[in-house]
Design a protein around this motif. Structure first.
Motif, PDB file in Angstrom:
ATOM      1  N   PHE A 135       0.807  -1.215   0.000  1.00 53.23           N
ATOM      2  CA  PHE A 135       0.000   0.000   0.000  1.00 53.23           C
ATOM      3  C   PHE A 135       0.845   1.272   0.000  1.00 53.23           C
ATOM      4  CE2 PHE A 135      -2.361   3.388   2.206  1.00 53.23           C
ATOM      5  CZ  PHE A 135      -3.352   3.579   1.258  1.00 53.23           C
ATOM      6  N   GLY A 136       1.899   1.286   0.812  1.00 54.72           N
ATOM      7  CA  GLY A 136       2.748   2.478   0.885  1.00 54.72           C
ATOM      8  C   GLY A 136       3.366   2.837  -0.454  1.00 54.72           C
ATOM      9  N   LEU A 137       3.743   1.825  -1.228  1.00 57.72           N
ATOM     10  CA  LEU A 137       4.322   2.069  -2.550  1.00 57.72           C
ATOM     11  C   LEU A 137       3.301   2.694  -3.489  1.00 57.72           C
ATOM     12  CD1 LEU A 137       6.348  -1.235  -3.048  1.00 57.72           C
ATOM     13  CD2 LEU A 137       7.300   1.049  -2.735  1.00 57.72           C
ATOM     14  N   ILE A 138       2.069   2.183  -3.442  1.00 56.53           N
ATOM     15  CA  ILE A 138       1.012   2.725  -4.304  1.00 56.53           C
ATOM     16  C   ILE A 138       0.708   4.160  -3.921  1.00 56.53           C
ATOM     17  CG2 ILE A 138      -1.445   2.509  -4.892  1.00 56.53           C
ATOM     18  CD1 ILE A 138      -1.063  -0.562  -4.502  1.00 56.53           C
ATOM     19  N   ARG A 139       0.600   4.409  -2.621  1.00 52.25           N
ATOM     20  CA  ARG A 139       0.294   5.759  -2.149  1.00 52.25           C
ATOM     21  C   ARG A 139       1.409   6.730  -2.541  1.00 52.25           C
ATOM     22  NH1 ARG A 139       0.154   9.719   1.504  1.00 52.25           N
ATOM     23  NH2 ARG A 139      -1.854  10.254   2.455  1.00 52.25           N
ATOM     24  N   SER A 140       2.649   6.310  -2.370  1.00 51.62           N
ATOM     25  CA  SER A 140       3.793   7.162  -2.704  1.00 51.62           C
ATOM     26  C   SER A 140       3.844   7.465  -4.196  1.00 51.62           C
ATOM     27  CB  SER A 140       5.085   6.467  -2.260  1.00 51.62           C
ATOM     28  OG  SER A 140       6.209   7.213  -2.628  1.00 51.62           O
ATOM     29  N   ALA A 141       3.579   6.448  -5.024  1.00 56.48           N
ATOM     30  CA  ALA A 141       3.591   6.647  -6.475  1.00 56.48           C
ATOM     31  C   ALA A 141       2.504   7.625  -6.902  1.00 56.48           C
ATOM     32  CB  ALA A 141       3.409   5.306  -7.186  1.00 56.48           C
ATOM     33  N   ASP A 144       3.452  11.148  -5.921  1.00 55.70           N
ATOM     34  CA  ASP A 144       4.466  11.664  -6.849  1.00 55.70           C
ATOM     35  C   ASP A 144       3.821  12.154  -8.148  1.00 55.70           C
ATOM     36  OD1 ASP A 144       6.499  11.162  -5.082  1.00 55.70           O
ATOM     37  OD2 ASP A 144       7.184   9.326  -6.070  1.00 55.70           O
ATOM     38  N   LEU A 145       2.859  11.390  -8.642  1.00 55.56           N
ATOM     39  CA  LEU A 145       2.166  11.780  -9.874  1.00 55.56           C
ATOM     40  C   LEU A 145       1.421  13.099  -9.690  1.00 55.56           C
ATOM     41  CD1 LEU A 145       0.747   8.301 -10.970  1.00 55.56           C
ATOM     42  CD2 LEU A 145       2.426   9.656 -12.234  1.00 55.56           C
ATOM     43  N   ILE A 146       0.780  13.263  -8.541  1.00 55.92           N
ATOM     44  CA  ILE A 146       0.047  14.501  -8.257  1.00 55.92           C
ATOM     45  C   ILE A 146       1.018  15.669  -8.113  1.00 55.92           C
ATOM     46  CG2 ILE A 146      -1.393  15.681  -6.546  1.00 55.92           C
ATOM     47  CD1 ILE A 146      -2.709  12.926  -5.984  1.00 55.92           C
ATOM     48  N   ALA A 148       3.910  16.050  -9.304  1.00 55.02           N
ATOM     49  CA  ALA A 148       4.555  16.396 -10.574  1.00 55.02           C
ATOM     50  C   ALA A 148       3.576  16.993 -11.581  1.00 55.02           C
ATOM     51  CB  ALA A 148       5.212  15.152 -11.171  1.00 55.02           C
ATOM     52  N   GLY A 149       2.300  17.078 -11.208  1.00 54.30           N
ATOM     53  CA  GLY A 149       1.291  17.603 -12.118  1.00 54.30           C
ATOM     54  C   GLY A 149       0.921  16.636 -13.227  1.00 54.30           C
ATOM     55  N   GLU A 150       1.245  15.358 -13.042  1.00 53.37           N
ATOM     56  CA  GLU A 150       0.948  14.348 -14.069  1.00 53.37           C
ATOM     57  C   GLU A 150      -0.527  13.931 -14.041  1.00 53.37           C
ATOM     58  OE1 GLU A 150       2.878  13.113 -16.382  1.00 53.37           O
ATOM     59  OE2 GLU A 150       4.953  12.973 -15.714  1.00 53.37           O
ATOM     60  N   VAL A 151      -1.138  13.954 -12.864  1.00 57.25           N
ATOM     61  CA  VAL A 151      -2.558  13.625 -12.746  1.00 57.25           C
ATOM     62  C   VAL A 151      -3.249  14.709 -11.929  1.00 57.25           C
ATOM     63  CG1 VAL A 151      -2.126  11.126 -12.878  1.00 57.25           C
ATOM     64  CG2 VAL A 151      -2.287  12.214 -10.642  1.00 57.25           C
ATOM     65  N   VAL A 152      -4.572  14.759 -12.056  1.00 56.17           N
ATOM     66  CA  VAL A 152      -5.341  15.762 -11.311  1.00 56.17           C
ATOM     67  C   VAL A 152      -5.274  15.439  -9.822  1.00 56.17           C
ATOM     68  CG1 VAL A 152      -6.903  16.153 -13.256  1.00 56.17           C
ATOM     69  CG2 VAL A 152      -7.503  14.451 -11.520  1.00 56.17           C
ATOM     70  N   ARG A 153      -5.626  16.416  -8.997  1.00 57.18           N
ATOM     71  CA  ARG A 153      -5.574  16.226  -7.541  1.00 57.18           C
ATOM     72  C   ARG A 153      -6.784  15.404  -7.091  1.00 57.18           C
ATOM     73  NH1 ARG A 153      -1.835  18.191  -4.593  1.00 57.18           N
ATOM     74  NH2 ARG A 153      -0.354  19.677  -5.479  1.00 57.18           N
ATOM     75  N   VAL A 154      -6.546  14.128  -6.909  1.00 57.68           N
ATOM     76  CA  VAL A 154      -7.575  13.227  -6.393  1.00 57.68           C
ATOM     77  C   VAL A 154      -7.284  12.993  -4.910  1.00 57.68           C
ATOM     78  CG1 VAL A 154      -7.989  12.078  -8.602  1.00 57.68           C
ATOM     79  CG2 VAL A 154      -6.178  11.228  -7.094  1.00 57.68           C
ATOM     80  N   PRO A 155      -8.291  12.553  -4.129  1.00 54.52           N
ATOM     81  CA  PRO A 155      -8.033  12.211  -2.725  1.00 54.52           C
ATOM     82  C   PRO A 155      -7.048  11.040  -2.651  1.00 54.52           C
ATOM     83  CG  PRO A 155     -10.401  12.409  -3.154  1.00 54.52           C
ATOM     84  CD  PRO A 155      -9.715  12.424  -4.483  1.00 54.52           C
TER      85      PRO A 155
END
Length: 200
Positions: A135-141, A144-146, A148-155
């Protein structure tokens, strides 16, 4: 000085014995499953006595959990290396997904972490362990995407939980399929398509 050296050698021997037992257990549990593997076989393959096995482990389930930990730690280490790599977050996320799918095709991961662990450890303890490893790896990834502006700001928390659930289900589908590579390719396509929906 000699006392320190003697203790160090003893500790080294003890650690090498434990490592041999865990490696033996991973091989046997992968080939024969939990029910089809005996402690005698694990000790024999590791070339140690059963007494040495009991010095390190309280019983068969403890040996299994050490084998599970070894398999999961290997996967986590490879994913952590990718996630801390030099590429941009989007490329790292895709590489991490491919590495996860590749791990799901590995016989040891399939048999021990996906098929056997929920039964041997109990569903809740298995889920808690998977949570610690993945889970920690998924959350961290995702963070990072948020960032870096790669994806929109999701919860982040709930989105990570949903991705975690999707990837856990995907692992089971891959491991249970008669065509695991085909299912793995489909999983990669679907997860990336879902992420593309929130990409900037």
């Amino acid at each position: 000085m000699s006392v320190v050296t003697t203790r160090s050698r003893r500790e080294d021997y003890s650690e090498s014995t434990r490592s041999a037992l865990v490696a033996s257990a991973v091989e046997l549990f992968t080939d024969r499953g939990y029910a089809g593997t005996s402690l005698d076989e694990i000790a024999r393959r590791a070339r140690v006595t059963k007494g040495a096995l009991y010095h390190h482990f309280s019983g068969k389930q403890a040996v299994f959990e050490a084998a599970f930990d070894a398999v999961e730690t290997g996967v986590k280490g490879r994913l952590e290396k990718i996630m801390s790599g030099p590429e941009k977050p989007w490329e790292r996320a895709q590489k991490g997904l491919r590495e996860f799918i590749s791990s799901c095709l590995d016989p040891a991961y399939q048999r021990i972490a996906i098929h056997e662990a929920p039964v041997v450890m109990g569903w809740q303890r298995w889920r808690d362990a998977e949570d610690r490893y993945s889970f920690g790896l998924i959350r961290s990834a995702l963070q990072d995407l948020i960032d870096a502006g790669e994806v929109v700001r999701v919860p982040v928390e709930i989105t990570s939980r949903l991705l975690f659930g999707a990837l856990s289900s995907a692992a089971t589908e891959i491991a249970s399929s008669p065509e695991p590579e085909k299912v793995g390719a489909e999983v990669e396509q679907v997860i990336i398509s879902l992420l593309e929906q929130v990409r900037r």
